[in-house]
Scaffold this motif. Structure first.
Motif, PDB file in Angstrom:
ATOM      1  N   ILE A   1       8.541  14.361  28.665  1.00 17.56           N
ATOM      2  CA  ILE A   1       7.811  13.326  28.956  1.00 17.56           C
ATOM      3  C   ILE A   1       8.503  12.637  30.220  1.00 17.56           C
ATOM      4  O   ILE A   1       7.670  12.008  30.854  1.00 17.56           O
ATOM      5  CB  ILE A   1       7.661  12.421  27.617  1.00 17.56           C
ATOM      6  CG1 ILE A   1       6.683  13.123  26.610  1.00 17.56           C
ATOM      7  CG2 ILE A   1       7.094  10.904  27.996  1.00 17.56           C
ATOM      8  CD1 ILE A   1       6.758  12.429  25.266  1.00 17.56           C
ATOM      9  N   LYS A   2       9.729  12.472  30.166  1.00 15.63           N
ATOM     10  CA  LYS A   2      10.340  11.895  31.272  1.00 15.63           C
ATOM     11  C   LYS A   2       9.840  12.572  32.691  1.00 15.63           C
ATOM     12  O   LYS A   2       9.715  12.024  33.495  1.00 15.63           O
ATOM     13  CB  LYS A   2      11.738  11.929  30.992  1.00 15.63           C
ATOM     14  CG  LYS A   2      12.663  11.254  32.032  1.00 15.63           C
ATOM     15  CD  LYS A   2      14.070  11.517  31.980  1.00 15.63           C
ATOM     16  CE  LYS A   2      14.868  10.474  32.890  1.00 15.63           C
ATOM     17  NZ  LYS A   2      14.777  11.055  34.245  1.00 15.63           N
ATOM     18  N   PHE A   3      10.002  13.945  32.568  1.00 15.92           N
ATOM     19  CA  PHE A   3       9.703  14.793  33.667  1.00 15.92           C
ATOM     20  C   PHE A   3       8.164  14.631  34.090  1.00 15.92           C
ATOM     21  O   PHE A   3       7.858  14.278  35.305  1.00 15.92           O
ATOM     22  CB  PHE A   3       9.752  16.252  33.167  1.00 15.92           C
ATOM     23  CG  PHE A   3       9.277  17.216  34.170  1.00 15.92           C
ATOM     24  CD1 PHE A   3       9.754  17.423  35.525  1.00 15.92           C
ATOM     25  CD2 PHE A   3       8.071  17.824  33.992  1.00 15.92           C
ATOM     26  CE1 PHE A   3       9.355  18.174  36.400  1.00 15.92           C
ATOM     27  CE2 PHE A   3       7.412  18.916  35.150  1.00 15.92           C
ATOM     28  CZ  PHE A   3       8.099  19.072  36.377  1.00 15.92           C
TER      29      PHE A   3
ATOM     30  N   ARG B   1       4.027  12.280  37.723  1.00 16.72           N
ATOM     31  CA  ARG B   1       2.946  11.209  37.851  1.00 16.72           C
ATOM     32  C   ARG B   1       3.066  10.326  38.983  1.00 16.72           C
ATOM     33  O   ARG B   1       2.415  10.127  39.611  1.00 16.72           O
ATOM     34  CB  ARG B   1       2.412  10.912  36.607  1.00 16.72           C
ATOM     35  CG  ARG B   1       1.613   9.700  36.864  1.00 16.72           C
ATOM     36  CD  ARG B   1       0.822   9.011  35.309  1.00 16.72           C
ATOM     37  NE  ARG B   1      -0.318   9.998  35.255  1.00 16.72           N
ATOM     38  CZ  ARG B   1      -1.057   9.802  33.922  1.00 16.72           C
ATOM     39  NH1 ARG B   1      -0.889   8.667  33.477  1.00 16.72           N
ATOM     40  NH2 ARG B   1      -1.898  10.368  33.724  1.00 16.72           N
ATOM     41  N   ARG B   2       4.465   9.725  38.937  1.00 17.26           N
ATOM     42  CA  ARG B   2       4.746   8.532  39.418  1.00 17.26           C
ATOM     43  C   ARG B   2       4.866   9.212  41.347  1.00 17.26           C
ATOM     44  O   ARG B   2       4.421   8.429  42.040  1.00 17.26           O
ATOM     45  CB  ARG B   2       6.133   7.800  39.136  1.00 17.26           C
ATOM     46  CG  ARG B   2       6.388   6.672  40.096  1.00 17.26           C
ATOM     47  CD  ARG B   2       7.620   5.842  39.406  1.00 17.26           C
ATOM     48  NE  ARG B   2       8.637   6.580  39.294  1.00 17.26           N
ATOM     49  CZ  ARG B   2       9.173   7.428  37.927  1.00 17.26           C
ATOM     50  NH1 ARG B   2       8.577   6.920  36.868  1.00 17.26           N
ATOM     51  NH2 ARG B   2      10.220   7.681  37.919  1.00 17.26           N
ATOM     52  N   GLU B   3       5.561  10.411  41.469  1.00 17.13           N
ATOM     53  CA  GLU B   3       5.663  10.843  42.735  1.00 17.13           C
ATOM     54  C   GLU B   3       4.110  11.153  43.261  1.00 17.13           C
ATOM     55  O   GLU B   3       4.018  11.420  44.516  1.00 17.13           O
ATOM     56  CB  GLU B   3       6.646  11.970  42.606  1.00 17.13           C
ATOM     57  CG  GLU B   3       7.825  11.811  42.197  1.00 17.13           C
ATOM     58  CD  GLU B   3       8.772  12.950  41.846  1.00 17.13           C
ATOM     59  OE1 GLU B   3       8.327  14.010  42.105  1.00 17.13           O
ATOM     60  OE2 GLU B   3       9.850  12.859  41.636  1.00 17.13           O
ATOM     61  N   ASN B   4       3.385  11.519  42.528  1.00 14.87           N
ATOM     62  CA  ASN B   4       1.891  12.022  42.842  1.00 14.87           C
ATOM     63  C   ASN B   4       0.875  10.935  42.660  1.00 14.87           C
ATOM     64  O   ASN B   4      -0.444  11.603  42.262  1.00 14.87           O
ATOM     65  CB  ASN B   4       1.750  13.318  42.267  1.00 14.87           C
ATOM     66  CG  ASN B   4       2.666  14.376  42.620  1.00 14.87           C
ATOM     67  OD1 ASN B   4       2.598  15.155  43.884  1.00 14.87           O
ATOM     68  ND2 ASN B   4       3.565  14.663  41.961  1.00 14.87           N
ATOM     69  N   ALA B   5       1.264   9.822  42.631  1.00  9.08           N
ATOM     70  CA  ALA B   5       0.226   9.072  41.957  1.00  9.08           C
ATOM     71  C   ALA B   5      -1.159   8.769  42.915  1.00  9.08           C
ATOM     72  O   ALA B   5      -2.141   8.459  42.444  1.00  9.08           O
ATOM     73  CB  ALA B   5       0.808   7.565  41.912  1.00  9.08           C
TER      74      ALA B   5
ATOM     75  N   ASP C   1      -2.263   8.753  28.283  1.00 14.62           N
ATOM     76  CA  ASP C   1      -2.329   7.647  28.792  1.00 14.62           C
ATOM     77  C   ASP C   1      -0.773   7.132  28.838  1.00 14.62           C
ATOM     78  O   ASP C   1       0.027   8.019  28.591  1.00 14.62           O
ATOM     79  CB  ASP C   1      -3.003   6.422  27.753  1.00 14.62           C
ATOM     80  CG  ASP C   1      -2.738   6.577  26.416  1.00 14.62           C
ATOM     81  OD1 ASP C   1      -1.272   6.452  26.056  1.00 14.62           O
ATOM     82  OD2 ASP C   1      -3.626   6.583  25.293  1.00 14.62           O
ATOM     83  N   ALA C   2      -0.562   5.797  29.009  1.00 14.27           N
ATOM     84  CA  ALA C   2       0.750   5.297  28.988  1.00 14.27           C
ATOM     85  C   ALA C   2       1.722   5.560  28.013  1.00 14.27           C
ATOM     86  O   ALA C   2       2.849   5.339  28.098  1.00 14.27           O
ATOM     87  CB  ALA C   2       0.833   3.812  29.750  1.00 14.27           C
ATOM     88  N   HIS C   3       1.253   5.809  26.771  1.00 19.04           N
ATOM     89  CA  HIS C   3       1.984   5.900  25.552  1.00 19.04           C
ATOM     90  C   HIS C   3       1.559   7.099  24.799  1.00 19.04           C
ATOM     91  O   HIS C   3       2.200   7.285  23.702  1.00 19.04           O
ATOM     92  CB  HIS C   3       1.848   4.496  24.888  1.00 19.04           C
ATOM     93  CG  HIS C   3       2.385   3.427  25.541  1.00 19.04           C
ATOM     94  ND1 HIS C   3       3.653   3.183  25.726  1.00 19.04           N
ATOM     95  CD2 HIS C   3       1.782   2.416  26.087  1.00 19.04           C
ATOM     96  CE1 HIS C   3       3.734   2.084  26.355  1.00 19.04           C
ATOM     97  NE2 HIS C   3       2.714   1.597  26.560  1.00 19.04           N
ATOM     98  N   THR C   4       0.990   8.012  24.942  1.00 14.89           N
ATOM     99  CA  THR C   4       0.544   9.243  24.640  1.00 14.89           C
ATOM    100  C   THR C   4       0.528  10.540  25.442  1.00 14.89           C
ATOM    101  O   THR C   4       0.141  10.454  26.417  1.00 14.89           O
ATOM    102  CB  THR C   4      -0.717   9.046  23.882  1.00 14.89           C
ATOM    103  OG1 THR C   4      -1.152   7.898  23.301  1.00 14.89           O
ATOM    104  CG2 THR C   4      -1.070  10.228  22.873  1.00 14.89           C
TER     105      THR C   4
ATOM    106  N   SER D   1       3.801   9.996  20.353  1.00 13.16           N
ATOM    107  CA  SER D   1       3.610   8.660  20.965  1.00 13.16           C
ATOM    108  C   SER D   1       4.848   8.389  21.373  1.00 13.16           C
ATOM    109  O   SER D   1       6.183   8.824  21.047  1.00 13.16           O
ATOM    110  CB  SER D   1       3.261   7.815  19.638  1.00 13.16           C
ATOM    111  OG  SER D   1       1.997   8.110  19.187  1.00 13.16           O
ATOM    112  N   PHE D   2       4.928   7.546  22.539  1.00 10.35           N
ATOM    113  CA  PHE D   2       6.152   7.056  23.143  1.00 10.35           C
ATOM    114  C   PHE D   2       6.122   5.756  23.946  1.00 10.35           C
ATOM    115  O   PHE D   2       5.127   5.306  24.231  1.00 10.35           O
ATOM    116  CB  PHE D   2       6.658   8.148  24.143  1.00 10.35           C
ATOM    117  CG  PHE D   2       5.878   8.254  25.533  1.00 10.35           C
ATOM    118  CD1 PHE D   2       6.064   7.570  26.474  1.00 10.35           C
ATOM    119  CD2 PHE D   2       4.655   9.193  25.507  1.00 10.35           C
ATOM    120  CE1 PHE D   2       5.464   7.809  27.682  1.00 10.35           C
ATOM    121  CE2 PHE D   2       3.707   9.381  26.562  1.00 10.35           C
ATOM    122  CZ  PHE D   2       4.090   8.476  27.775  1.00 10.35           C
ATOM    123  N   ASN D   3       7.056   5.359  24.295  1.00  7.26           N
ATOM    124  CA  ASN D   3       7.280   4.202  25.023  1.00  7.26           C
ATOM    125  C   ASN D   3       8.544   4.418  26.220  1.00  7.26           C
ATOM    126  O   ASN D   3       9.499   4.886  25.735  1.00  7.26           O
ATOM    127  CB  ASN D   3       7.505   3.079  24.515  1.00  7.26           C
ATOM    128  CG  ASN D   3       7.663   1.758  25.481  1.00  7.26           C
ATOM    129  OD1 ASN D   3       6.801   1.378  26.337  1.00  7.26           O
ATOM    130  ND2 ASN D   3       8.655   0.970  25.481  1.00  7.26           N
TER     131      ASN D   3
END
Length: 662
Positions: free
Chosen positions: A467-469, A474-478, A537-540, A553-555
């Protein structure tokens, strides 16, 4: 019906009252302190009036300010909620004197039931069964000790004006009675302005059962069955359920009738709760009557289908009871869990701070959330640290337990400690599953509840790393989000191998992620695991590994990632290149506040010699009194605070110097 009411409370119960008022077309007025300026109850109400500083005694306990707010806004009635002024006879009287309807019982009923000793005398006269004990006016410590010795140990010392577990102590033997009495009287004086106590025989393995009653101004009385509130910590309720399981119908009928008799004895009007201490065979003894709505009232609403706040409003307006006893039904089973910001493994230490992430279970006909907290809110030292009440319903108790377990798994909090996993362990322990209930259940199941298996599975580590990866990718390819959703996760110009470093508790973890064709592989502890997935999504996240597809599920925060699995919270830190170290060379000579709170007593002066375990000072926070003791023989060079001072967590309390050995 009223056209406008003021709610003299905050948080969850204020939001709860507003919800029913809106349903009935009644306008609402909220009151708020500095700390609550952006609170949900303020936003939900039609109007809101500022009443003072964050400390309750400067705002929510200020009778004159609340009455003035009601007059200013043209409120016809005041709902007090629970806590604060809800059982304050002077507040009810002030409402009466200002021609404002107090949505609660008459002043006479509050006075009759406000002091435990007085109420027990009334109940004895009315034929309601009492626990053996001393309920008189003589408060001489030596006399009280004699009474306790005659009753026989163990005994309970209880603040006569108390409630919520404050000013209460279990005393096992005569030798410690006077110390326990002094502590109870000190806490009672601080909390209620009255240090009178009563002494009662402690019932072995008692159950705590309360009966919901209602009376109206036309002389009608009903009960809405009972709630079992036996599961407690520090004399405060943790789980409640309705109806009470594993008690014969004959015993329950006797208890319910005794509750109605108690209400009739004081000409009660409105919602009240008669609490009983109950032997394992179902024999009940009157304990007290709470002259207000209870925190746990939603379980009664779930099994009866009645809105108790609506009942309160209609009865306060002068209407008769909405239903007769024969018309009130009890269907199915309901359980309520109180979700607290606290750390159960550290003595239920309240967790203070901002809630960075908050996800509530989906609400439906079987799952209900009562809360005044949303993501981004702060839990402060000023008020109770309850985040929410989670209430579930099932056709029977087993079905309700399944609902509760599932709902707890969907309840996610990040940013501060909480008791969600602890609650899940309680409902799954043998005692609770089999309804072997009593107020010592948590202590009896201590090994299961406080020593959980904290080891993590390989799958959890792999999921956290992946998930971190995914989030970094996603951030790098937004700017190219459409291609991102492709299951293969192929990205142009991305490295084919990446190292992920995490920390779980005290263990450093390193994994390597590589890509081959349309699949990814994670190398961990000498093995390679194929893995694929995407962020829903931002948490799943949806992750597929070794033939198993999971929704996780994560944060994610700047410092780590939190996974939510099976009602457990797994926190992984991101390992940084360097860590700051704290110089603790002077820490031996300084005692620090274990949590934010108020200094209640200071027992030492500057340059005073003390022995190991001597009490230096006491600290109160979140309804709990903490005793700070000398760690060794030594000298207190200086006490940095005095009684009444507010302290923050880790504030240095005293300068303590170890005694020099000769």
């Amino acid at each position: 019906m009223f056209t406008k009411i003021l709610i003299a409370n905050r948080g969850e119960i204020a939001c709860r009252v507003i919800r029913t008022a809106k349903k009935l077309g009644i306008a609402t007025v909220a009151v708020y302190s500095d700390a609550d300026a952006q609170a949900q109850h303020v936003k939900l109400a039609d109007e809101a009036i500022y009443i003072g500083q964050s400390q309750p005694n400067q705002s929510y306990l200020q009778i004159d300010k609340i009455i003035a707010a009601a007059n200013r806004t043209g409120s016809q009635a005041i709902h007090p909620g629970y806590g604060f002024l809800s059982e304050n006879d002077q507040f009810a009287l002030a409402c009466e004197q200002n021609n404002i309807c107090f949505i609660g019982p008459p002043v006479s009923a509050i006075l009759a039931m406000g002091l435990k000793a007085t109420s027990k005398a009334l109940m004895e006269k009315a034929g309601v069964p009492l626990t053996p004990g001393y309920h008189g006016d003589n408060q001489d410590p030596s006399f009280l000790k004699q009474q306790a010795d005659q009753i026989g140990y163990p005994v309970l010392i209880k603040a006569s004006a108390g409630g919520g577990g404050k000013g209460m102590s279990l005393v096992e033997s005569s030798t410690v009675f006077l110390d326990a009495l002094a502590s109870c009287k000190r806490e009672a004086k601080s909390s209620f302005g009255n240090d009178d106590v009563l002494i009662e025989r402690y019932v072995i393995q008692p159950r705590h059962i309360e009966v919901q009653v209602f009376g109206d101004s036309h002389g009608n009385y009903v009960h809405l069955f009972e709630r079992d509130c036996s599961v407690q910590r520090r004399h405060q309720k943790v789980l409640e359920e309705a109806p009470a399981p594993e008690i014969s119908q004959d015993k329950l009928a006797t208890m319910r009738q005794a509750a109605i008799d108690a209400a009739k004895a004081v000409n009660y009007v409105g919602a009240g709760t008669v609490e009983f201490i109950v032997e394992q065979d179902g024999t009940a003894y009157f304990m007290e009557m709470n002259t207000r709505l209870q925190v746990e009232h939603p379980v009664t609403e779930m099994v009866t289908g009645e809105d108790l706040v609506e009942w309160q409003l209609r009865i306060a307006y002068g209407e008769p009871l909405p239903k007769t006893q024969q018309q009130i039904q009890c269907l199915g089973h309901a359980i309520e869990a109180r979700i607290y910001a606290e750390v159960p493994e550290q003595g239920y230490l309240p967790a203070i701070g901002k809630i960075n992430y908050l996800h509530y279970p989906e609400q439906n006909q079987n799952v209900r959330i009562d809360s005044g907290i949303v993501q981004g809110d702060e839990i402060t030292t000023y008020y109770d640290p309850m985040i929410a009440k989670l209430i579930v319903w099932g056709k029977n108790r087993d079905a309700a337990l399944v609902q509760m377990h599932h709902a707890l798994q969907q309840f996610h909090v990040d940013g501060l400690g909480n008791n969600i996993a602890f609650l899940d362990r309680i409902i799954q322990c043998d005692s609770f599953q089999q309804a072997k209930l009593d107020t010592s259940l948590i202590e009896r199941e201590h090994e299961h509840l406080f020593n959980p298996n904290i080891s993590i599975k390989t799958q959890d580590v792999i999921h956290a790393a992946f998930i971190k990866f995914l989030s970094e990718t996603r951030r790098e390819n937004a700017t190219n989000t459409s291609a991102w959703q492709d299951q293969c996760l192929w990205r142009l110009n991305i490295e084919t191998k990446q190292s992920i470093k995490l920390k779980y508790q005290q263990t450093d973890i390193q994994l390597n992620i590589s890509r081959t064709d349309n699949s990814y592989y994670i190398d961990y502890l000498g093995q390679s695991y194929p893995i694929n997935g995407n962020l829903i999504d931002a948490h799943t996240a949806e992750i597929s590994s070794e033939g198993i597809q999971s929704k996780v599920s994560f944060n994610l925060s700047p410092t780590g990632i939190t996974l939510y699995k099976h009602a457990k919270t797994l926190k992984f830190e991101f390992i940084k290149h360097s860590y700051a170290t704290e110089d603790s060379s002077d820490s031996e000579n300084l005692l620090k506040a274990p949590m934010p709170g108020t200094i209640t007593q200071v027992f030492v002066d500057a340059n005073q010699s003390v022995k190991k375990n001597d009490i230096l000072l006491t600290l109160e926070a979140m309804k709990i009194e903490y005793t700070i003791r000398a760690p060794q023989d030594g000298i207190v060079r200086e006490a940095y605070f005095k009684a009444g001072d507010q302290v923050k967590v880790n504030d240095e309390l005293v300068d303590f110097e170890l005694a020099v050995e000769t």
